[in-house]
Design a protein around this motif. Structure first.
Motif, PDB file in Angstrom:
ATOM      1  N   PRO A 160     -24.254  -5.193   3.245  1.00 34.92           N
ATOM      2  CA  PRO A 160     -23.986  -3.969   2.272  1.00 34.92           C
ATOM      3  C   PRO A 160     -22.710  -3.904   1.877  1.00 34.92           C
ATOM      4  O   PRO A 160     -21.812  -4.097   2.587  1.00 34.92           O
ATOM      5  N   THR A 161     -22.528  -3.190   0.663  1.00 32.60           N
ATOM      6  CA  THR A 161     -21.202  -2.748   0.276  1.00 32.60           C
ATOM      7  C   THR A 161     -20.497  -1.806   1.232  1.00 32.60           C
ATOM      8  O   THR A 161     -21.104  -1.178   1.880  1.00 32.60           O
ATOM      9  N   GLY A 162     -19.152  -2.329   1.513  1.00 33.03           N
ATOM     10  CA  GLY A 162     -18.411  -1.555   2.569  1.00 33.03           C
ATOM     11  C   GLY A 162     -18.626  -1.984   3.965  1.00 33.03           C
ATOM     12  O   GLY A 162     -18.212  -1.301   4.830  1.00 33.03           O
ATOM     13  N   SER A 163     -19.285  -2.879   4.208  1.00 36.38           N
ATOM     14  CA  SER A 163     -19.634  -3.427   5.583  1.00 36.38           C
ATOM     15  C   SER A 163     -18.498  -4.175   6.288  1.00 36.38           C
ATOM     16  O   SER A 163     -18.514  -4.290   7.461  1.00 36.38           O
ATOM     17  N   GLY A 164     -17.560  -4.402   5.297  1.00 32.91           N
ATOM     18  CA  GLY A 164     -16.303  -5.242   5.913  1.00 32.91           C
ATOM     19  C   GLY A 164     -16.051  -6.814   5.783  1.00 32.91           C
ATOM     20  O   GLY A 164     -15.266  -7.311   6.351  1.00 32.91           O
ATOM     21  N   LYS A 165     -16.722  -7.045   4.728  1.00 37.62           N
ATOM     22  CA  LYS A 165     -16.715  -8.614   4.502  1.00 37.62           C
ATOM     23  C   LYS A 165     -15.352  -9.075   4.057  1.00 37.62           C
ATOM     24  O   LYS A 165     -14.487  -9.986   4.611  1.00 37.62           O
ATOM     25  N   SER A 166     -14.879  -8.264   3.031  1.00 37.26           N
ATOM     26  CA  SER A 166     -13.603  -8.449   2.576  1.00 37.26           C
ATOM     27  C   SER A 166     -12.393  -8.439   3.496  1.00 37.26           C
ATOM     28  O   SER A 166     -11.629  -9.079   3.706  1.00 37.26           O
ATOM     29  N   THR A 167     -12.814  -7.360   4.315  1.00 35.15           N
ATOM     30  CA  THR A 167     -11.632  -7.088   5.314  1.00 35.15           C
ATOM     31  C   THR A 167     -11.562  -8.165   6.414  1.00 35.15           C
ATOM     32  O   THR A 167     -10.574  -8.660   6.850  1.00 35.15           O
ATOM     33  N   GLN A 204     -11.464 -10.824  -4.194  1.00 35.07           N
ATOM     34  CA  GLN A 204     -12.327 -10.412  -5.199  1.00 35.07           C
ATOM     35  C   GLN A 204     -12.038 -10.142  -6.716  1.00 35.07           C
ATOM     36  O   GLN A 204     -12.487 -10.677  -7.725  1.00 35.07           O
ATOM     37  N   GLN A 235       0.836  -1.428   0.036  1.00 34.70           N
ATOM     38  CA  GLN A 235       0.095   0.009   0.024  1.00 34.70           C
ATOM     39  C   GLN A 235       0.826   1.505   0.125  1.00 34.70           C
ATOM     40  O   GLN A 235       0.546   2.354  -0.584  1.00 34.70           O
ATOM     41  N   GLU A 253      -4.726   4.284   9.245  1.00 31.59           N
ATOM     42  CA  GLU A 253      -6.127   4.880   9.291  1.00 31.59           C
ATOM     43  C   GLU A 253      -6.526   4.781  10.730  1.00 31.59           C
ATOM     44  O   GLU A 253      -6.446   3.793  11.585  1.00 31.59           O
ATOM     45  N   VAL A 297     -12.473  -0.541  11.096  1.00 29.85           N
ATOM     46  CA  VAL A 297     -13.516  -0.967   9.929  1.00 29.85           C
ATOM     47  C   VAL A 297     -14.310  -2.224  10.689  1.00 29.85           C
ATOM     48  O   VAL A 297     -15.189  -2.579  10.035  1.00 29.85           O
ATOM     49  N   TYR A 347      -7.151  -0.328   9.439  1.00 29.63           N
ATOM     50  CA  TYR A 347      -6.348  -0.316   8.232  1.00 29.63           C
ATOM     51  C   TYR A 347      -5.097   0.337   8.956  1.00 29.63           C
ATOM     52  O   TYR A 347      -5.104   1.418   9.344  1.00 29.63           O
ATOM     53  N   ARG A 381      -9.814 -11.072   4.912  1.00 24.73           N
ATOM     54  CA  ARG A 381      -8.423 -10.913   4.991  1.00 24.73           C
ATOM     55  C   ARG A 381      -7.650 -10.994   6.044  1.00 24.73           C
ATOM     56  O   ARG A 381      -6.499 -11.383   6.445  1.00 24.73           O
TER      57      ARG A 381
HETATM   58  N1  LIG Z   1      -6.461  -1.323   2.004  1.00 26.23           N
HETATM   59  C1  LIG Z   1      -7.730  -0.427   2.740  1.00 26.23           C
HETATM   60  N2  LIG Z   1      -7.135   0.456   3.400  1.00 26.23           N
HETATM   61  C2  LIG Z   1      -8.025   1.358   4.161  1.00 26.23           C
HETATM   62  N3  LIG Z   1      -9.491   1.206   4.100  1.00 26.23           N
HETATM   63  C3  LIG Z   1      -9.932   0.177   3.541  1.00 26.23           C
HETATM   64  C4  LIG Z   1      -8.791  -0.742   2.625  1.00 26.23           C
HETATM   65  N4  LIG Z   1      -9.622  -1.708   1.970  1.00 26.23           N
HETATM   66  C5  LIG Z   1     -10.995  -1.339   2.557  1.00 26.23           C
HETATM   67  N5  LIG Z   1     -11.241  -0.306   3.323  1.00 26.23           N
HETATM   68  C6  LIG Z   1     -12.203   0.355   3.632  1.00 26.23           C
HETATM   69  O1  LIG Z   1     -12.681  -0.526   4.725  1.00 26.23           O
HETATM   70  C7  LIG Z   1     -14.269  -0.982   4.865  1.00 26.23           C
HETATM   71  C8  LIG Z   1     -14.833  -2.213   4.471  1.00 26.23           C
HETATM   72  O2  LIG Z   1     -14.418  -2.535   3.089  1.00 26.23           O
HETATM   73  P1  LIG Z   1     -14.525  -3.963   2.604  1.00 26.23           P
HETATM   74  O3  LIG Z   1     -13.736  -4.093   1.409  1.00 26.23           O
HETATM   75  O4  LIG Z   1     -14.172  -4.886   3.723  1.00 26.23           O
HETATM   76  O5  LIG Z   1     -16.075  -3.905   2.552  1.00 26.23           O
HETATM   77  P2  LIG Z   1     -17.101  -5.188   1.726  1.00 26.23           P
HETATM   78  O6  LIG Z   1     -18.057  -5.395   2.854  1.00 26.23           O
HETATM   79  O7  LIG Z   1     -16.088  -6.395   1.402  1.00 26.23           O
HETATM   80  O8  LIG Z   1     -17.366  -4.380   0.504  1.00 26.23           O
HETATM   81  P3  LIG Z   1     -17.915  -5.117  -0.865  1.00 26.23           P
HETATM   82  O9  LIG Z   1     -19.031  -5.721  -0.567  1.00 26.23           O
HETATM   83  O10 LIG Z   1     -18.084  -3.864  -1.595  1.00 26.23           O
HETATM   84  O11 LIG Z   1     -16.729  -5.649  -1.349  1.00 26.23           O
HETATM   85  C9  LIG Z   1     -14.460   0.371   3.486  1.00 26.23           C
HETATM   86  O12 LIG Z   1     -15.042   1.542   4.210  1.00 26.23           O
HETATM   87  C10 LIG Z   1     -13.420   0.677   2.793  1.00 26.23           C
HETATM   88  O13 LIG Z   1     -13.413   2.008   2.296  1.00 26.23           O
END
Ligand SMILES: Nc1ncnc2c1ncn2[C@@H]1O[C@H](COP(=O)(O)OP(=O)(O)OP(=O)(O)O)[C@@H](O)[C@H]1O
Length: 584
Positions: A370-377, A417, A109, A347, A351, A344, A380
Motif C-alpha cells: 500500500p501507499t506509504g508502506s516504505g517501498k521508496s524509503t 519516482q 531537506q 523524525e 519508517v 528519517y 533509497r
Molecule cells: N523525506 C522524508 N522525511 C520524513 N518522512 C518521510 C520522508 N519520505 C517519506 N517519509 C515517510 O515515510 C513513510 C514511507 O514513505 P515511502 O515514500 O517510503 O512509501 P511508499 O511505500 O514508497 O509510498 P508510495 O507507494 O505512495 O510511493 C511515509 O509515512 C512517509 O510520510
C-alpha cells in the motif's frame, strides 16, 4: 575588520597582486600631494608679484606629469585588486558548488533551493566586494588620508593640523557603534533575500499548478509579502548605513571651520602665508574622499562578514555518509538486506523495521504494498541516500556503508519516482550516466524503453530539446527517458521506483519484459500488480515491514494484501474491458 582576518588565507595566496595594488595606491597618494603644494606656491608667488613664465610652466608640467602617472597607477591597482577579487569569487563559487554535489538528501531537506542560490550569488558577491572595494577603500583611506595629514603637517603646520583634525576621532566611535548594527541588519536582509529566492523558485516551478487552480492573485500577494520583507530589511540596513555618511560630512565641515578660523587667525598673526592656508584647505578637500571611504568601508566589511559567516555555516555542514576505509574496492555478488530500524533524520518514528530479504546476483525482485508502506524509503537505502539505519545491507557479505560511495554508486542505476530531466537534448539526457556509450547502445536502450518511434517522430530526433525538466514531453515519455538514462549506465543493480506509472499498461508490460531479460539485478517498486507475475521474487511491504515474500505465483494463491489487491485490479480490468467491448 574581522573579515580581513577571516580572508587572510586568500590574501596570502594572492599576496603579489595585493602588494602590487597597495604600492600603486601609495604612489598615487604621493602624486596626490603634489598639486596642492604647487597651488600654494603659485598663490604665494602671485601675492609676492614674482611669477616668472618659465617657472610657472615647470609647475604646470609637474602637475600634468603627476596626473598622467596617476592615470597609469590607478589602472594598475584596479587591475590588480579587482582582478584578484574575481579569483576569490571563483574559488568560493566552486567550493560551494562542490559542497552541494557531495551533500546528502537530509541537507537538501534542511536547506531550500532559493536559500542555497542566495548563498551562491549574493553572499559570494558581498565577500568579493571585500577583496576589491573593501581593500581599495581601506588602503586608500589609510594611505591617502595618512599622506594628506603628513603633508599638512610638513608643508603647513603640525599645530594647525592637529587642531583641525580634532573632530576626527568621533568617526572611529561612530563606526565602531554602527558596524555591528550594519552587520546584523545585513544578515537579516540576506535571509529575507533567501526566502524571496525560495518563493520565486517555487512559484515558477509550480506555475502550472498556480494557473490551473486560478491562484495567481493569492500567489502574487504571497510574493509581495516576501518582497516587502526584503525591502524592509534592506531599508533597515541602509538606515544604519545612511547614518554614517552625513556624520562624515558634519565632521569634515567642523574641520573646515576650524581650519579657516584658526588658519585665518594665524595668517593675520603672520605665522602662516596665504599660500599655506590655501594648501591646507586643498589638502582638507583631498581628505573628504578617504573619510567617505571609511564610511563605505565599514559597510562593505560588515556586509562581507555577514555573508562570509553565512557561507561558512553552509560549508561547515558535513555529509552524513560514512567515510569508507582506504583501499576498499566494491565487490560484486549476491546482496542481502537486513534492516532492523530506520527513521528519517529528525523524525522519531520508524519508517522501516525488520526488513530482511536477499538479492541474488541477476535476480529480478518486485516491491509492492500500500501507499506509504516504505517501498521508496527502502530503495533509497539501497542506493545509499541515507546510511544511518540499524542493520546491514551487504554485497558479497560486505556492508555497503563500508564501501566507497562513488564506487558503489557507479554499480547502481536508480530511477526515483519523480525523475528529473536536464534541459538539454534527448541524447544528452540519455547519455548522462555514460557519455562514452556507443550510438548502437543508445539506439538499443531507446528501443528497450519503447521510445524508438517517438524519438524518430521528434522534430530533431535525438537532438530535440526536452525543455526544463522535460516540459516538452508527456509524463510517460519523461519516465521512459529517465529509465533509458539509467539503463545506459550498464549498472549491476537497477533500482526502480514505480518507473512506468504514467505509461500505458501494454507498453509498460513490453518494457518490463525486456528488463526481466537483462543480466543486471533488479529491485523495482511498482503499483501495477498485473506486470509483476514474471519477476523472480515478490516482496509485499505494509507499515514499514515485509508481510509476505515469495514467487509471484505462490503469493497470488495465498491470502494476503497481494492476492486481494491483485484480484481487485484484475476485476477492474475486466470491467473496463467489458465497458470497452460495449462501446466497440
Ligand atoms: N523525506 C522524508 N522525511 C520524513 N518522512 C518521510 C520522508 N519520505 C517519506 N517519509 C515517510 O515515510 C513513510 C514511507 O514513505 P515511502 O515514500 O517510503 O512509501 P511508499 O511505500 O514508497 O509510498 P508510495 O507507494 O505512495 O510511493 C511515509 O509515512 C512517509 O510520510
Amino acid at each position: 575588520m574581522a573579515i580581513l582576518k577571516q580572508l587572510g588565507w586568500f590574501f596570502r595566496q594572492q599576496w603579489r597582486q595585493y602588494l602590487g595594488g597597495v604600492v600603486a595606491l601609495i604612489l598615487v597618494a604621493i602624486c596626490n600631494v603634489i598639486p596642492a603644494r604647487i597651488i600654494g606656491n603659485v598663490v604665494d608667488a602671485i601675492s609676492a608679484h614674482r611669477v616668472v613664465l618659465g617657472w610657472l610652466l615647470v609647475q604646470i608640467g609637474i602637475m600634468v606629469s603627476a596626473a598622467l602617472i596617476q592615470y597609469f597607477l590607478r589602472f594598475a591597482w584596479q587591475k590588480l585588486l579587482y582582478g584578484s577579487s574575481y579569483v576569490l569569487e571563483r574559488q568560493l563559487r566552486s567550493q560551494l558548488f562542490h559542497h552541494f554535489m557531495v551533500m546528502d538528501p537530509s541537507f537538501y531537506q534542511r536547506w531550500r533551493t532559493g536559500d542555497l542560490m542566495a548563498h551562491a550569488t549574493n553572499d559570494v558577491e558581498a565577500v568579493r566586494e571585500v577583496a576589491s572595494y573593501g581593500i581599495l577603500t581601506l588602503a586608500d583611506s589609510v594611505i591617502t588620508g595618512g599622506s594628506m595629514i603628513i603633508a599638512m603637517g610638513a608643508f603647513v603646520s603640525w599645530r594647525l593640523t592637529v587642531i583641525t583634525l580634532l573632530p576626527l576621532p568621533l568617526l572611529v566611535v561612530l563606526s565602531h557603534h554602527l558596524g555591528n548594527k550594519i552587520h546584523d541588519a545585513y544578515g537579516r536582509a540576506q535571509q529575507a533575500f533567501g526566502r524571496l529566492n525560495n518563493k520565486t523558485q517555487e512559484s515558477i516551478s509550480g506555475i502550472k499548478v498556480v494557473q490551473s487552480l486560478g491562484e495567481e492573485e493569492a500567489d502574487l500577494a504571497d510574493f509581495h509579502h516576501y518582497v516587502q520583507q526584503v525591502l524592509h530589511t534592506n531599508l533597515r540596513a541602509y538606515f544604519w548605513d545612511a547614518l554614517f555618511s552625513p556624520a562624515t560630512t558634519l565632521i569634515m565641515g567642523m574641520a573646515y571651520i576650524i581650519a579657516i578660523g584658526v588658519g585665518g587667525w594665524a595668517v593675520g598673526q603672520g605665522q602662516l602665508s596665504v599660500g599655506q592656508l590655501v594648501t591646507m584647505i586643498t589638502y582638507l578637500g583631498e581628505l573628504v574622499w578617504p573619510l567617505f571611504a571609511i564610511g563605505t568601508l565599514f559597510n562593505t566589511l560588515e556586509r562581507g562578514r555577514a555573508s562570509y559567516d553565512r557561507i561558512n555555516a553552509l560549508l561547515a555542514e558535513k555529509p552524513a555518509w560514512l567515510p569508507a576505509p582506504a583501499g576498499v574496492s566494491v565487490p560484486t555478488g549476491n546482496m542481502a538486506v537486513a534492516i532492523d530500524h530506520f527513521s528519517y533524520p529528525e523524525e522519531k518514528d520508524d519508517v522501516l523495521h525488520d526488513v530482511r530479504f536477499k538479492i541474488p546476483a541477476g535476480a529480478k525482485i518486485g516491491l509492492v504494498g500500500p501507499t506509504g508502506s516504505g517501498k521508496s524509503t527502502l530503495l533509497r537505502l539501497l542506493v545509499r541516500d541515507f546510511d544511518h539505519y540499524q542493520g546491514k545491507i551487504s554485497v558479497a557479505g560486505q556492508d555497503i556503508r563500508q564501501l566507497p560511495l562513488e564506487g558503489y554508486r557507479q554499480r547502481v542505476a536508480y530511477v526515483p519516482q519523480n525523475s528529473f530531466l536536464f534541459s538539454t537534448t534527448v541524447e544528452r539526457n540519455l547519455r548522462f550516466g555514460n557519455p562514452a556509450a556507443s550510438t548502437q547502445r543508445l539506439h538499443q536502450v531507446t528501443a528497450a524503453v519503447a521510445m524508438a518511434d517517438e524519438v524518430t517522430a521528434m522534430p530533431e530526433q535525438y537532438q530535440t530539446m526536452v525543455g526544463q525538466d522535460g516540459t516538452n514531453l508527456s509524463g510517460g515519455q519523461k519516465q521512459r527517458l529517465a529509465l533509458g538514462r539509467a539503463l545506459m549506465k550498464d549498472a549491476q543493480l537497477l533500482v526502480l521506483d514505480d518507473p512506468l506509472s504514467a505509461v500505458d499498461a501494454e507498453t509498460a508490460e513490453q518494457i518490463e519484459q525486456r528488463l526481466e531479460q537483462g543480466r543486471q539485478s533488479l529491485v523495482m517498486a511498482t503499483s501495477r500488480l498485473s506486470t509483476v507475475s514474471q519477476l523472480d521474487w515478490l516482496i509485499v511491504m505494509e507499515k514499514g515491514t515485509i508481510t509476505e515474500q515469495g514467487k509471484p505465483a505462490a503469493l497470488a494463491n495465498q491470502p494476503g494484501w497481494y492476492r486481494d489487491t491483485l484480484q481487485e485490479q484484475l476485476r477492474r480490468k475486466r470491467l473496463e474491458d467489458d465497458l470497452n467491448g460495449q462501446t466497440d
